[in-house]
Design a protein around this motif. Structure first.
Motif, PDB file in Angstrom:
ATOM      1  N   ASP A   1       3.723   4.664  14.221  1.00 32.69           N
ATOM      2  CA  ASP A   1       4.591   4.028  14.809  1.00 32.69           C
ATOM      3  C   ASP A   1       5.556   3.421  13.760  1.00 32.69           C
ATOM      4  OD1 ASP A   1       3.563   4.559  17.321  1.00 32.69           O
ATOM      5  OD2 ASP A   1       2.132   2.861  17.181  1.00 32.69           O
ATOM      6  N   PHE A   2       5.111   3.157  12.616  1.00 29.91           N
ATOM      7  CA  PHE A   2       5.864   2.870  11.609  1.00 29.91           C
ATOM      8  C   PHE A   2       5.039   2.826  10.257  1.00 29.91           C
ATOM      9  CE2 PHE A   2       3.742  -1.035  13.483  1.00 29.91           C
ATOM     10  CZ  PHE A   2       3.449  -1.852  12.255  1.00 29.91           C
ATOM     11  N   TRP A   3       5.581   2.537   9.169  1.00 31.13           N
ATOM     12  CA  TRP A   3       5.065   3.003   7.841  1.00 31.13           C
ATOM     13  C   TRP A   3       5.413   1.981   6.879  1.00 31.13           C
ATOM     14  CZ3 TRP A   3       7.173   7.991   9.755  1.00 31.13           C
ATOM     15  CH2 TRP A   3       8.319   7.827   9.729  1.00 31.13           C
ATOM     16  N   ALA A   4       4.829   2.071   5.558  1.00 30.59           N
ATOM     17  CA  ALA A   4       5.114   1.287   4.521  1.00 30.59           C
ATOM     18  C   ALA A   4       6.086   1.869   3.397  1.00 30.59           C
ATOM     19  CB  ALA A   4       3.877   0.937   3.940  1.00 30.59           C
ATOM     20  N   SER A   5       6.690   2.981   3.843  1.00 29.44           N
ATOM     21  CA  SER A   5       7.486   3.643   2.945  1.00 29.44           C
ATOM     22  C   SER A   5       6.763   3.555   1.284  1.00 29.44           C
ATOM     23  CB  SER A   5       8.739   2.886   2.785  1.00 29.44           C
ATOM     24  OG  SER A   5       9.244   3.393   3.955  1.00 29.44           O
ATOM     25  N   ASP A   6       5.544   3.921   1.285  1.00 33.92           N
ATOM     26  CA  ASP A   6       5.166   3.678  -0.213  1.00 33.92           C
ATOM     27  C   ASP A   6       5.076   5.078  -1.086  1.00 33.92           C
ATOM     28  OD1 ASP A   6       3.277   5.222   1.337  1.00 33.92           O
ATOM     29  OD2 ASP A   6       1.559   3.849   1.086  1.00 33.92           O
ATOM     30  N   TRP A   7       5.719   5.969  -0.220  1.00 34.67           N
ATOM     31  CA  TRP A   7       6.204   6.956  -1.256  1.00 34.67           C
ATOM     32  C   TRP A   7       7.048   6.822  -2.146  1.00 34.67           C
ATOM     33  CZ3 TRP A   7       6.925   7.034   3.907  1.00 34.67           C
ATOM     34  CH2 TRP A   7       8.212   6.727   4.311  1.00 34.67           C
ATOM     35  N   LEU A   8       8.045   5.592  -2.197  1.00 37.57           N
ATOM     36  CA  LEU A   8       9.183   5.244  -2.804  1.00 37.57           C
ATOM     37  C   LEU A   8       8.375   4.170  -3.779  1.00 37.57           C
ATOM     38  CD1 LEU A   8      11.694   4.344  -0.098  1.00 37.57           C
ATOM     39  CD2 LEU A   8      11.640   6.410  -1.548  1.00 37.57           C
TER      40      LEU A   8
ATOM     41  N   MET B   1       7.995   1.163  -5.666  1.00 36.75           N
ATOM     42  CA  MET B   1       8.344  -0.328  -5.532  1.00 36.75           C
ATOM     43  C   MET B   1       7.091  -1.100  -5.999  1.00 36.75           C
ATOM     44  SD  MET B   1       7.883  -0.588  -1.265  1.00 36.75           S
ATOM     45  CE  MET B   1       8.495   0.837  -0.779  1.00 36.75           C
ATOM     46  N   THR B   2       7.183  -2.455  -6.129  1.00 37.10           N
ATOM     47  CA  THR B   2       6.132  -3.233  -6.682  1.00 37.10           C
ATOM     48  C   THR B   2       5.329  -3.531  -5.199  1.00 37.10           C
ATOM     49  OG1 THR B   2       7.350  -5.429  -5.847  1.00 37.10           O
ATOM     50  CG2 THR B   2       7.692  -4.401  -8.306  1.00 37.10           C
ATOM     51  N   PRO B   3       3.912  -3.958  -5.547  1.00 36.76           N
ATOM     52  CA  PRO B   3       3.126  -4.360  -4.498  1.00 36.76           C
ATOM     53  C   PRO B   3       3.825  -5.654  -3.599  1.00 36.76           C
ATOM     54  CG  PRO B   3       1.817  -3.898  -6.396  1.00 36.76           C
ATOM     55  CD  PRO B   3       3.268  -3.940  -6.973  1.00 36.76           C
ATOM     56  N   GLN B   4       4.335  -6.381  -4.529  1.00 36.47           N
ATOM     57  CA  GLN B   4       5.087  -7.442  -3.598  1.00 36.47           C
ATOM     58  C   GLN B   4       6.193  -6.864  -2.625  1.00 36.47           C
ATOM     59  OE1 GLN B   4       4.447  -7.422  -6.926  1.00 36.47           O
ATOM     60  NE2 GLN B   4       2.755  -8.698  -7.064  1.00 36.47           N
ATOM     61  N   ASP B   5       6.911  -5.973  -3.249  1.00 39.97           N
ATOM     62  CA  ASP B   5       7.994  -5.533  -2.386  1.00 39.97           C
ATOM     63  C   ASP B   5       7.499  -4.830  -1.269  1.00 39.97           C
ATOM     64  OD1 ASP B   5      10.201  -6.712  -3.977  1.00 39.97           O
ATOM     65  OD2 ASP B   5      10.371  -4.881  -5.216  1.00 39.97           O
TER      66      ASP B   5
ATOM     67  N   ARG C   1      -1.645   5.901  -3.466  1.00 39.19           N
ATOM     68  CA  ARG C   1      -0.538   5.108  -4.126  1.00 39.19           C
ATOM     69  C   ARG C   1      -1.230   3.584  -4.774  1.00 39.19           C
ATOM     70  NH1 ARG C   1       3.422   8.303  -5.277  1.00 39.19           N
ATOM     71  NH2 ARG C   1       3.946   9.578  -3.414  1.00 39.19           N
ATOM     72  N   ALA C   2      -0.979   3.726  -5.798  1.00 40.29           N
ATOM     73  CA  ALA C   2      -1.591   2.459  -6.506  1.00 40.29           C
ATOM     74  C   ALA C   2      -0.862   1.267  -6.279  1.00 40.29           C
ATOM     75  CB  ALA C   2      -1.339   2.644  -8.195  1.00 40.29           C
ATOM     76  N   GLN C   3       0.403   1.219  -5.880  1.00 41.45           N
ATOM     77  CA  GLN C   3       0.970  -0.018  -5.447  1.00 41.45           C
ATOM     78  C   GLN C   3       0.542  -0.661  -3.807  1.00 41.45           C
ATOM     79  OE1 GLN C   3       4.718   2.304  -5.491  1.00 41.45           O
ATOM     80  NE2 GLN C   3       4.934   2.221  -3.210  1.00 41.45           N
ATOM     81  N   THR C   4       0.072   0.556  -3.012  1.00 45.49           N
ATOM     82  CA  THR C   4      -0.608   0.276  -1.828  1.00 45.49           C
ATOM     83  C   THR C   4      -2.111  -0.388  -2.161  1.00 45.49           C
ATOM     84  OG1 THR C   4       0.636   2.045  -1.043  1.00 45.49           O
ATOM     85  CG2 THR C   4      -1.405   1.158   0.309  1.00 45.49           C
ATOM     86  N   ALA C   5      -2.981   0.327  -3.162  1.00 43.20           N
ATOM     87  CA  ALA C   5      -4.150  -0.248  -3.357  1.00 43.20           C
ATOM     88  C   ALA C   5      -4.157  -1.742  -3.971  1.00 43.20           C
ATOM     89  CB  ALA C   5      -4.631   0.674  -4.498  1.00 43.20           C
ATOM     90  N   ALA C   6      -3.232  -2.129  -4.521  1.00 43.67           N
ATOM     91  CA  ALA C   6      -2.624  -3.355  -5.215  1.00 43.67           C
ATOM     92  C   ALA C   6      -2.351  -4.343  -3.813  1.00 43.67           C
ATOM     93  CB  ALA C   6      -1.907  -3.294  -6.046  1.00 43.67           C
ATOM     94  N   MET C   7      -1.514  -3.853  -2.950  1.00 45.58           N
ATOM     95  CA  MET C   7      -0.917  -4.620  -2.043  1.00 45.58           C
ATOM     96  C   MET C   7      -1.574  -4.822  -0.795  1.00 45.58           C
ATOM     97  SD  MET C   7       0.359  -4.238   1.199  1.00 45.58           S
ATOM     98  CE  MET C   7       0.227  -2.489   1.067  1.00 45.58           C
TER      99      MET C   7
END
Length: 279
Positions: A185-192, A194-198, A221-227
């Motif tokens: 239904d929606f997504w985090a766009s974490d293929w782009l 970005m920082t975990p905060q963004d 994605r490391a940024q997703t794991a951190a976020m």
């Protein structure tokens, strides 16, 4: 040194299952309910690709992760376990073949283990036979990692197309085999990049707009794991509820009910010129 190393490995191996075994715990987000899904009632779900989605109430979400297993997956599992949350993982077969221990660990924690092809190709650009072979090879690898049995009949009949790129023929083939096709239904766009905060700001904004739905992340994605710990905390503080999707047991009589298939206007995608959720 050898005995110390063994002791440390055992500690790592048992820490997460111990957290999960204590669930639910006060002060955690938790998993609010389990939703049984089968291809008769829900052949295709996710408003980014299909006109229908799962029957979720306001502020209910389904957490899904694509493209693993990977070296970052244990961090995802840790974050989920600490909050007593269950999710669904759509695995790439060649990754499952390379990291079967992580696959089995996720399953042992109670997560739902779905399928995401063998090599993450553009299946809609392949012949029907080649695409089917890639899907089946992925299922075989996942099932071998999970259960030690090489079979293209998935114990969990959930599949997500790489890049959300399906064809009518492939959709019909999967439905005939009783395999539910998941979109999102929606997504985090974490293929782009970005920082975990963004990423946290982006996904919480989309969650506010949508209020409910199937959310797509990538456990590679490391940024997703951190976020993720902060996102789970955000949901807990703001009154959201996690729904765990599982296959409907075989032999259970199925009755379609139009009220069980929810339709809604999907949130506006913030990205321009991109229709696929994966790299």
């Amino acid at each position: 040194m050898g005995k110390l190393r063994v002791a440390l490995l055992l500690l790592v191996a048992w820490t997460v299952p111990a957290w999960a075994g204590d669930c639910p715990r006060p002060g955690t987000l938790g998993t609010s309910r389990t939703l049984e899904v089968d291809a008769t009632r829900y052949p295709r779900v996710g408003l980014k690709s299909f006109p229908q989605t799962l029957p979720l109430e306001d502020k209910e979400v389904v957490l899904t992760f694509d493209d693993g297993p990977a070296t970052t997956t244990p961090r995802i599992l840790d974050a989920l376990a600490r909050e007593c949350v269950l999710a669904t993982f759509f695995q790439v077969g060649r990754n499952s073949q390379g990291m079967p221990g992580i696959v089995r660990k996720a399953a042992a924690l109670g997560h739902t283990m779905g399928h995401h092809s063998w090599s993450h190709p553009h299946l809609n650009a392949m012949s029907l036979k080649a695409a089917t072979d890639n899907i089946d090879r992925g299922i075989v690898a996942d099932e071998t990692a999970l259960n030690g049995k090489a079979t293209n009949v998935p114990r969990t009949p959930f599949f997500r197309f790489p890049y959300f790129e399906s064809t009518p023929e492939l959709l019909a083939m999967l439905q005939a085999r009783g395999i539910v096709v998941f979109g999102a239904d929606f997504w985090a766009s974490d293929w782009l990049p970005m920082t975990p905060q963004d990423e946290l700001k982006l996904i919480t904004g989309r969650l506010k707009a949508a209020r409910k739905g199937i959310i797509l992340f990538h456990d590679i994605r490391a940024q997703t794991a951190a976020m993720l710990p902060d996102f789970l905390k955000y949901m807990r503080v703001n009154g959201y509820h996690v729904v765990h999707v599982v296959p409907k047991p075989k032999g259970v009589e199925k009755h379609a009910d139009a009220n069980d298939i929810a339709s809604a206007v999907p949130p506006v995608d913030e990205l321009r010129g991109r229709s696929s959720p994966d790299e």
